[in-house]
Design a protein around this motif. Structure first.
Motif, short mmCIF file in Angstrom:
data_model
loop_
_atom_site.label_atom_id
_atom_site.label_comp_id
_atom_site.label_asym_id
_atom_site.label_seq_id
_atom_site.Cartn_x
_atom_site.Cartn_y
_atom_site.Cartn_z
N ASP A 17 0.84 -0.89 0.20
CA ASP A 17 0.13 -0.29 0.17
C ASP A 17 1.03 1.13 -0.15
N PHE A 18 0.38 2.19 -0.18
CA PHE A 18 0.80 3.78 0.10
C PHE A 18 0.99 4.44 1.53
N ILE A 19 1.91 5.02 1.25
CA ILE A 19 2.58 5.76 3.10
C ILE A 19 2.37 7.35 1.97
N ILE A 20 1.54 8.03 2.58
CA ILE A 20 1.42 9.34 3.16
C ILE A 20 2.14 9.75 4.39
N HIS A 34 9.46 -5.41 10.01
CA HIS A 34 8.85 -6.63 8.88
C HIS A 34 8.72 -6.26 8.51
N PHE A 35 8.65 -4.13 8.56
CA PHE A 35 7.86 -3.43 7.09
C PHE A 35 9.17 -3.23 6.30
N ARG A 36 8.59 -3.09 4.71
CA ARG A 36 9.67 -3.29 4.18
C ARG A 36 9.04 -1.99 3.13
N ILE A 37 10.37 -0.37 3.18
CA ILE A 37 9.68 1.19 2.69
C ILE A 37 10.22 1.52 1.60
N GLU A 38 9.34 1.48 0.41
CA GLU A 38 10.46 2.03 -0.36
C GLU A 38 9.49 2.98 -1.32
N ARG A 39 10.39 3.94 -2.10
CA ARG A 39 10.17 4.68 -2.76
C ARG A 39 9.15 4.49 -4.52
N ALA A 66 1.34 10.27 -2.57
CA ALA A 66 2.25 9.00 -1.82
C ALA A 66 3.51 9.56 -2.85
N GLN A 67 4.66 9.44 -1.96
CA GLN A 67 5.98 9.24 -2.64
C GLN A 67 6.29 7.75 -2.60
N LEU A 68 5.82 7.24 -0.98
CA LEU A 68 6.66 5.70 -0.79
C LEU A 68 5.38 4.49 -0.16
N ALA A 69 6.03 3.44 -0.86
CA ALA A 69 5.21 2.15 -0.73
C ALA A 69 5.35 1.58 1.21
N ILE A 70 4.63 0.05 1.13
CA ILE A 70 4.93 0.05 2.87
C ILE A 70 4.33 -1.62 2.27
N LYS A 92 -0.81 -1.20 13.14
CA LYS A 92 0.02 -1.18 13.83
C LYS A 92 1.24 0.00 13.33
N PHE A 93 1.70 -0.52 12.03
CA PHE A 93 2.33 0.63 12.24
C PHE A 93 2.43 2.17 12.13
N GLU A 94 1.03 2.52 11.45
CA GLU A 94 0.62 3.58 11.90
C GLU A 94 0.25 4.39 13.50
N ASN A 95 0.79 3.27 14.46
CA ASN A 95 0.05 3.46 15.54
C ASN A 95 1.35 3.21 16.01
N PHE A 96 2.21 2.74 15.73
CA PHE A 96 4.02 2.28 16.42
C PHE A 96 4.45 4.03 15.72
N LEU A 97 4.33 4.53 15.25
CA LEU A 97 4.51 5.41 14.26
C LEU A 97 4.27 6.57 15.21
N ALA A 98 3.21 6.36 15.78
CA ALA A 98 2.37 7.53 16.75
C ALA A 98 2.78 7.72 18.12
N TYR A 99 3.17 6.18 18.65
CA TYR A 99 3.61 5.87 19.68
C TYR A 99 4.97 7.26 19.87
N MET A 100 6.06 7.00 18.57
CA MET A 100 7.27 7.21 18.72
C MET A 100 7.43 8.38 18.82
#
Length: 266
Positions: A17-20, A34-39, A66-70, A92-100
């Motif tokens: 999916d995309f990341i915004i 286990h998350f792969r982030i790519e342009r 979007a510039q990135l995909a996850i 969960k990825f979004e929630n982890f980032l929000a926590y950080m």
């Protein structure tokens, strides 16, 4: 004799999916747990190579933001189930980032696909003869920032990728997930309840061999008083504070108290 239900074979999928709201400053790809982030250009090249004729340009929806995909690997019975499992992981990825990041103090919001907060809300009235535009403006987060791979945060990514975590790892990750949800929510009542769920996930327990367990309020109040207090008076104050917090949580959940202030959340 009843025939056993045949086992359905699990198939390995890659869910994408995309990341915004984020970017990579110098690299084309990074791995966070286990998350792969790519342009996107890197993703397209990789999909073309790895999946050859399976991949088509129209598999991914167009997005100007979007510039990135996850992507994440999952095992599922079919593609529909794989997508649902992937979405759960991406949330969960979004929630982890929000926590950080702690969005209450830093105006950053990262998410997959259509993220609340990145659209523009409009208000229009014939009476006032005006149109108002509103919406939270967020800065894009640089996912290459060493902050996201600091020892504390690296532990979160590794723990989230652990297929067989121990009891305390499960509790801590569940707590972080609830705290991240709270950071991303704009409703003060939901924020408050999610934060109480976070501390319940961490400190409540039930022993199967015990007939009568202590109340959740008592468990939380005593647990925090013991962990955080340094003397009798401080522990007593913490006990009362946590007990009051849990009363407000119960009031919200059971239709009583409806007022939650920013001080309550803090």
């Amino acid at each position: 004799m009843v025939e056993p239900i045949p086992l359905v074979k699990q198939i390995d999928f890659e869910v994408i999916d995309f990341i915004i709201g984020a970017f990579l400053e110098t690299q084309d790809e990074i791995q966070l747990g286990h998350f792969r982030i790519e342009r996107l250009p890197r993703l397209i090249k990789r999909l073309t190579t790895e999946y050859e004729d399976l991949w088509r340009d129209n598999i991914l929806p167009a997005s100007d933001e979007a510039q990135l995909a996850i992507s994440v690997k999952v095992s599922a019975r079919d593609a529909s189930e794989a997508i649902e499992l992937g979405k759960l992981d991406f949330t969960k990825f979004e929630n982890f980032l929000a926590y950080m990041i702690d969005r209450d103090h830093f105006q950053v919001d990262v998410g997959h696909s259509k993220v609340p907060g990145h659209g523009v809300t409009q208000a229009i009235s014939h009476e006032s003869l005006e149109i108002a535009f509103g919406g939270q403006g967020y800065e894009d987060a640089n996912l290459e920032d060493p902050f996201f791979a600091s020892p504390e945060n690296l532990w979160i990514w590794k723990a989230a990728a652990d297929a067989n975590p121990n009891e305390w790892t499960r509790r801590i990750i569940r707590t972080i997930d609830w705290m991240g949800r709270s950071q991303r929510d704009v409703d003060p009542q939901r924020k408050f309840v999610q934060l109480v769920f976070a501390i319940e996930s961490l400190l409540t327990y039930r022993e199967d061999s015990v007939l009568v367990s202590p109340s959740v309020a008592a468990t939380l109040s005593e647990g925090f008083a013991f962990l955080l207090g340094e003397d009798h008076d401080q522990r007593l104050g913490i006990y009362r504070d946590i007990n009051e917090i849990y009363k407000k949580r119960s009031g919200l959940v059971h239709g009583g108290n409806k007022t939650i202030s920013s001080e309550d959340i803090q």
